[in-house]
Enzyme design. Structure first.
Site, PDB file in Angstrom:
ATOM      1  N   LYS A  14     -18.314  79.281  69.742  1.00  0.00           N
ATOM      2  CA  LYS A  14     -18.185  80.712  69.445  1.00  0.00           C
ATOM      3  C   LYS A  14     -17.043  81.336  70.242  1.00  0.00           C
ATOM      4  CE  LYS A  14     -22.885  81.074  67.975  1.00  0.00           C
ATOM      5  NZ  LYS A  14     -24.215  81.502  68.280  1.00  0.00           N
ATOM      6  N   ILE A  36     -13.511  85.506  72.611  1.00  0.00           N
ATOM      7  CA  ILE A  36     -14.876  85.308  72.140  1.00  0.00           C
ATOM      8  C   ILE A  36     -14.991  85.688  70.661  1.00  0.00           C
ATOM      9  CG2 ILE A  36     -15.802  85.629  74.453  1.00  0.00           C
ATOM     10  CD1 ILE A  36     -16.880  88.347  73.523  1.00  0.00           C
ATOM     11  N   CYS A  37     -15.866  85.009  69.963  1.00  0.00           N
ATOM     12  CA  CYS A  37     -16.072  85.242  68.529  1.00  0.00           C
ATOM     13  C   CYS A  37     -16.982  86.457  68.340  1.00  0.00           C
ATOM     14  CB  CYS A  37     -16.702  84.012  67.886  1.00  0.00           C
ATOM     15  SG  CYS A  37     -17.102  84.254  66.147  1.00  0.00           S
ATOM     16  N   LEU A  38     -16.424  87.483  67.713  1.00  0.00           N
ATOM     17  CA  LEU A  38     -17.181  88.701  67.430  1.00  0.00           C
ATOM     18  C   LEU A  38     -17.092  89.091  65.959  1.00  0.00           C
ATOM     19  CD1 LEU A  38     -16.144  90.865  70.511  1.00  0.00           C
ATOM     20  CD2 LEU A  38     -18.297  89.661  70.172  1.00  0.00           C
TER      21      LEU A  38
END
Length: 160
Positions: free
Chosen positions: A106, A113-115
């Site tokens: 992620k 960061i994966c959002l």
């Protein structure tokens, strides 16, 4: 979930729809950003849940600091950095924890960061009211809560 909604209500909403290229409007937006961040940090400290330090360069376009998360009574602390995109506030900042790059799926290159799935739609519905404090509360905080325990279980993180 109700607890999160109460925390979010304590973060002031922003009014100025301006980004780094918008001159005096950006200066006003930056003032609102700081007011919102200060209110969020004060609310966290009052609830004994302070979990980040953040500062910016003079123009408010580059931000850096630290975030920390406690898991099983152990503190895990990470450097945080991000730039304000030229399309801000229509697009949120890409929050990065460079030292964690490659330790979780992620995350994107550079430790961003994966959002995209959960946070970006929420941000889009709340432009220009959401700011950096909202990105921390609704993006970084939940990401740390989900990913730090996973990285500890997988052996990617060790107590410092």
């Amino acid at each position: 979930m109700a607890d999160m909604k109460e925390k979010i209500k304590k973060i002031p909403l922003l009014k100025t729809n301006a980004g780094p290229r918008d001159g005096e409007a950006w200066v006003q937006r930056l003032k609102e950003e700081y007011e919102s961040l200060i209110a969020y940090v004060e609310a966290n400290k009052a609830a004994d849940s302070h979990w980040f330090n953040l500062e910016s360069n003079e123009t408010g376009t580059r931000w850096y600091g630290t975030v920390w998360y406690y898991h099983e009574q152990v503190k895990y602390e990470f450097d945080l950095e991000f730039d304000i995109p030229v399309t801000y506030p229509q697009n949120p900042p890409e929050l990065a924890l460079p030292e964690l790059e490659g330790k979780t799926l992620k995350m994107y290159r550079g430790g961003k960061i994966c959002l995209t799935v959960h946070f970006h739609p929420l941000w889009s519905r709340n432009v220009p009211k959401f700011g950096i404090a909202h990105a921390m509360a609704l993006g970084m905080g939940p990401w740390l809560a989900a990913e730090v325990p996973h990285m500890v279980r997988e052996g990617y993180l060790k107590p410092q």
